[in-house]
Design a protein around this motif. Structure first.
Motif, mmCIF file in Angstrom:
data_model
loop_
_atom_site.group_PDB
_atom_site.id
_atom_site.type_symbol
_atom_site.label_atom_id
_atom_site.label_comp_id
_atom_site.label_asym_id
_atom_site.label_seq_id
_atom_site.Cartn_x
_atom_site.Cartn_y
_atom_site.Cartn_z
ATOM 1 N N ILE A 118 2.042 -12.495 -2.531
ATOM 2 C CA ILE A 118 2.666 -12.308 -1.225
ATOM 3 C C ILE A 118 4.046 -12.930 -1.214
ATOM 4 C CG2 ILE A 118 2.553 -13.037 1.202
ATOM 5 C CD1 ILE A 118 -0.479 -12.827 0.981
ATOM 6 N N VAL A 294 0.875 -11.743 14.766
ATOM 7 C CA VAL A 294 2.224 -11.175 14.656
ATOM 8 C C VAL A 294 2.686 -10.637 16.000
ATOM 9 C CG1 VAL A 294 3.645 -9.491 13.461
ATOM 10 C CG2 VAL A 294 1.721 -10.551 12.289
ATOM 11 N N ARG A 410 1.291 0.660 19.060
ATOM 12 C CA ARG A 410 0.311 -0.068 18.258
ATOM 13 C C ARG A 410 -0.603 0.941 17.596
ATOM 14 N NH1 ARG A 410 0.100 -5.591 19.732
ATOM 15 N NH2 ARG A 410 -1.748 -6.012 18.519
ATOM 16 N N GLY A 411 -1.110 0.570 16.437
ATOM 17 C CA GLY A 411 -2.197 1.338 15.869
ATOM 18 C C GLY A 411 -1.818 2.455 14.927
ATOM 19 N N TYR A 416 1.980 -0.700 12.149
ATOM 20 C CA TYR A 416 0.859 -1.121 12.985
ATOM 21 C C TYR A 416 1.273 -1.399 14.422
ATOM 22 C CZ TYR A 416 -1.304 -1.947 8.448
ATOM 23 O OH TYR A 416 -1.798 -1.830 7.187
ATOM 24 N N ASP A 459 5.524 -4.769 12.792
ATOM 25 C CA ASP A 459 4.377 -5.119 11.948
ATOM 26 C C ASP A 459 4.011 -3.876 11.142
ATOM 27 O OD1 ASP A 459 2.113 -6.131 10.828
ATOM 28 O OD2 ASP A 459 0.927 -6.154 12.674
ATOM 29 N N THR A 460 4.174 -3.951 9.823
ATOM 30 C CA THR A 460 3.974 -2.768 8.988
ATOM 31 C C THR A 460 2.969 -3.050 7.893
ATOM 32 O OG1 THR A 460 5.595 -3.243 7.261
ATOM 33 C CG2 THR A 460 6.439 -2.320 9.315
ATOM 34 N N TYR A 461 2.647 -1.990 7.180
ATOM 35 C CA TYR A 461 1.710 -2.085 6.057
ATOM 36 C C TYR A 461 2.222 -3.053 4.998
ATOM 37 C CZ TYR A 461 -1.017 -0.572 2.011
ATOM 38 O OH TYR A 461 -1.825 -0.549 0.915
ATOM 39 N N ILE A 462 3.535 -3.079 4.768
ATOM 40 C CA ILE A 462 4.052 -3.930 3.695
ATOM 41 C C ILE A 462 4.496 -5.287 4.199
ATOM 42 C CG2 ILE A 462 4.789 -2.013 2.247
ATOM 43 C CD1 ILE A 462 7.676 -2.695 3.148
ATOM 44 N N GLY A 463 4.511 -5.528 5.470
ATOM 45 C CA GLY A 463 4.889 -6.836 5.938
ATOM 46 C C GLY A 463 5.443 -6.834 7.343
ATOM 47 N N ILE A 464 6.010 -7.953 7.705
ATOM 48 C CA ILE A 464 6.454 -8.166 9.078
ATOM 49 C C ILE A 464 7.970 -8.329 9.083
ATOM 50 C CG2 ILE A 464 6.275 -9.749 11.026
ATOM 51 C CD1 ILE A 464 3.503 -10.518 9.547
ATOM 52 N N PHE A 465 8.623 -7.565 9.901
ATOM 53 C CA PHE A 465 10.066 -7.598 9.967
ATOM 54 C C PHE A 465 10.501 -8.103 11.340
ATOM 55 C CE2 PHE A 465 8.924 -4.715 6.717
ATOM 56 C CZ PHE A 465 9.913 -4.790 5.756
#
Lengths: 478, 242
Positions: A118, A294, A410-411, A416, A459-465
């Protein structure tokens, strides 16, 4: 009837007692199974784990060989989530296969492993005082397949434009394990090394952040900390830790600041000349009921941290530090969210410089300290024209603020959730002497300032921006 | 604790999901909905019915006046299905306000049919559905819904590396980083969620044979005819068009 550790236990002692009861409870106890057949679990088989040891997975299961498990046994699904929550797998399924005799079954846990390296944080920025700094913080959360977290972080900074400045560097190595042998206990240890070059103001007005008004003094920190934690119910956690550091500083005989009107005053360096020791005990309590770490829509997080440095522990620095942080999220009837933040901290005694509250720790519009290194001489924005800029460090600190969050979506499958947010508040940073001696009108003497921030949190699949005004300003010399 | 619970934040709006063919009946006392949703399970998920453990399906139907956002009524039906490893039979339980019914299905297809259709689900009392007013039913079906409480806890574990793995020790800002990059598996509110709605419809009206009293006979009426008062949105026999 089985025994489970219940949420909301009042003390770690109670948690410990519950865990002991759980460990001693008969494993054949069948949980409510009011639907479908029940099976005697002959054995448990783990499949799909190329890297992760079986034991790491088996420890998370609430069902064991020899147990009777019903078709609608709640322990099974909770076990599935416990394995999933290790963070090592992208999918976990639990099913039964026929056992050796009628009424018997083999519990099969099928997992799909995922990457567990990570990238926690990227350090990158520039300021008037330090042209460029950068680094990373990354961890491997399933080190050698044993469920142990191991991490490293480093930051390098160029030699800055502050007189006598040197290049800076910081390193961290860390190992941690959660739920040792299936207990609610966890442990962590960190090694640290910092070569710092700290700017101290020796001239100029309080609001003048030009590097030429400062002088840099070098110091080095070598040491580490170890901590043990216990989960208290589902939402709370208590940790006890110890920290030891050897601090090496090369200081001038005296450091004096000359004001514009010719007055002079001694600069508080808060470091010992030569070698000194820092030895502390740390106690932390955290209660986290956020609906999501998040993009929370409800809940709160409270953290209380107390730290004591004492000669009794062999420390050259005697001090007590108490920090209380609260942040709550409240959903509005129309679906938006208000977040309230309040934190206060106080230190008594003689803490080392780097353990004092730093302006950039509080004010999001001022660059922070990546791995504890000062990267800027920028003062607070001082929107109130008050006395916030008299010192960059303080032993009394506070922050209150509110943020309005507008959930956009969301979702999604890969995205996400996303929030627009805007907010602001007030920060305060002071020394006790600020309250005792004052030669300015009260409004201009108060060590407070306002801050604001706004942006987009994704909030995404690869991380948080986190794309925000403060993040931008904190990395650029504006 | 987690399965078979009604997630607190489950809701629907009249505009949710695509339109789907459904059958609405009115026996004079109750408006009922019949609809199939065989796409709830793909082949992989269907095979998981053989796991030996229960699969839960929760279906909710909200009745809205067309164009309004506040539901007039909510109906709920839940299913549990589990495969008996030794008897090689699927046990299906269906539960709603009328009671609990259990079935034994020798084949997976039969069990799937049971849990992927709503048959005569009572939506609302007829008296609460005025004639001449267009309505719509929004349906939400979830497989193995998870309680918000547990979901939040798992989400916290998953998203945040254990705090001890991070380097937010003394002397560092607790304000955010520019980016935190990692594979971030999302645990959904349920393993599968399906949303759809009916076409707008008028309350079906029973045609009373000449000379009979207007009061409907007691008990369910299998398939009432549809009278001329029905609006253009309804197809033959009260089936709402796709």
């Amino acid at each position: 009837m089985g025994v489970r550790i219940r949420r909301g236990l009042a003390s770690p002692l109670a948690a410990l007692a519950a865990w002991v009861l759980l460990a001693l409870a008969p494993r054949h106890a069948a949980h409510a199974a009011d639907f479908g057949p029940s099976y005697l679990v002959e054995r448990i088989v783990v499949r799909g784990n190329g890297k992760t040891a079986d034991g790491v997975i088996l420890r998370q299961l609430l069902v064991h060989a020899g147990d009777v498990v019903g078709a609608d046994d709640g322990r099974v699904e909770v076990s599935r989530f416990r394995v999933l929550a290790l963070g090592f797998f992208s999918d976990v399924q639990i099913r039964l296969e026929r056992g050796g005799a009628r009424g018997r079954g083999v519990l099969v846990v099928e997992v799909v492993e995922r990457g567990t390296v990570i990238l926690n944080q990227l350090f990158l920025g520039t300021s008037e005082a330090v042209p460029l700094w950068g680094g990373v913080d990354f961890s491997e959360n399933n080190f050698v397949g044993r469920g142990i977290g191991a991490g490293a972080a480093f930051v390098f900074a160029e030699k800055g434009s502050v007189p006598l400045a040197r290049p800076q560097r910081a390193f961290r190595l860390r190992v941690a394990t959660a739920h040792i042998a299936g207990t609610p206990f966890s442990a962590a240890a960190t090694l640290l090394y910092n070569e710092a070059s700290e700017p101290f103001r020796i001239a100029g007005r309080d609001d003048d952040g030009a590097p030429g008004q400062f002088i840099a003094l070098p110091y080095r920190r070598i040491g580490g900390l170890a901590s043990f934690g216990i989960d208290i119910g589902a939402y709370s956690r208590l940790a006890v830790g110890g920290r030891y550091e050897r601090v090496q500083a090369t200081l001038p005989g005296s450091l004096v600041r000359t004001h514009a009107d010719g007055r002079t005053e001694a600069v508080v360096v808060a470091l010992r000349q030569g070698d000194s020791d820092l030895s502390t005990l740390i106690l932390t309590f955290e209660r986290d009921t956020r609906s999501d770490p998040v993009l929370p829509l409800s809940g709160s997080r409270i953290a209380v941290t107390g730290e004591m440095g004492s000669r009794l522990l062999g420390s050259s620095y005697d001090f007590y530090k108490l920090t209380v942080q609260y942040q709550g999220w409240f959903r509005l009837p129309w679906g938006h969210v208000i977040s309230a933040l309040a934190s206060v901290g106080a230190i008594t005694g003689d803490p080392p410089l780097f353990d004092r509250y730093y302006l950039g720790d509080l004010d999001p519009l001022v660059p922070g300290r990546p791995l504890g290194l000062s990267m800027s001489t920028q003062p607070s924005r001082n929107f109130l024209g008050a006395g916030i800029n008299r010192a960059r460090y303080g032993t009394l600190a506070g922050i209150v603020g509110a943020t309005y969050l507008w959930p956009l979506f969301r979702g999604g499958r890969y995205f996400y959730g996303g929030h627009l947010f805007a907010g602001g508040g007030a920060v305060a940073l002071a020394e006790p002497s600020d309250a005792r001696y004052r030669d300015l009108p009260l409004r201009r003497a108060l060590p407070i300032d306002l801050y604001f921030d706004g942006g987009f949190l994704l909030d995404t699949y690869i991380g948080i921006f986190n794309l925000s005004i403060a993040n931008f300003l904190g990395r650029l010399p504006l | 604790m987690l399965l078979g619970v009604v997630t607190a934040n489950a809701s629907a709006r009249p505009s949710d999901g695509p339109e789907r063919a459904a059958k609405l009946d009115d026996d004079g006392r109750t408006l009922t909905l019949s609809v199939d949703y065989p796409d709830l399970f793909d082949p992989v998920q269907a095979r998981r019915l053989d796991s030996g453990f229960a699969t839960h399906v929760v279906a909710r139907a909200w009745l809205f006046r067309d164009g309004k956002g506040k539901p007039e009524a909510l109906a709920l039906r839940t299913f549990r299905v589990a495969y008996d490893l030794w008897d090689e039979v699927y046990l299906v339980e269906e539960h709603d306000e009328s009671g609990t019914h259990t079935y034994r299905e020798p084949k997976r297809e039969g069990a799937l049919r049971r849990i992927t259709s709503l048959t005569r689900l009572s939506i609302a009392e007829s008296g609460r559905v005025p004639e001449g007013v267009r309505h719509v039913v929004a349906v939400l079906v979830e497989v193995n819904p998870v309680s918000p409480e547990l979901l939040a806890q798992v989400r916290r574990w998953l998203t945040r590396p254990p705090e001890a793995h991070r380097f937010t020790d003394a002397g560092e800002s607790f304000f955010g980083s520019f980016v935190s990059i990692f594979l971030n598996p999302r645990v959904g509110d349920a393993e599968r969620v399906l949303r759809f709605r009916t076409s707008p419809f008028f309350r079906p009206v029973r045609i009373q044979p000449a000379g009979k009293a207007a009061r409907p006979p007691p008990g369910p009426v299998p398939s009432p005819a549809v009278g001329p008062a029905l609006g253009p949105a309804l197809g033959p026999k009260g089936e709402v068009g796709r």
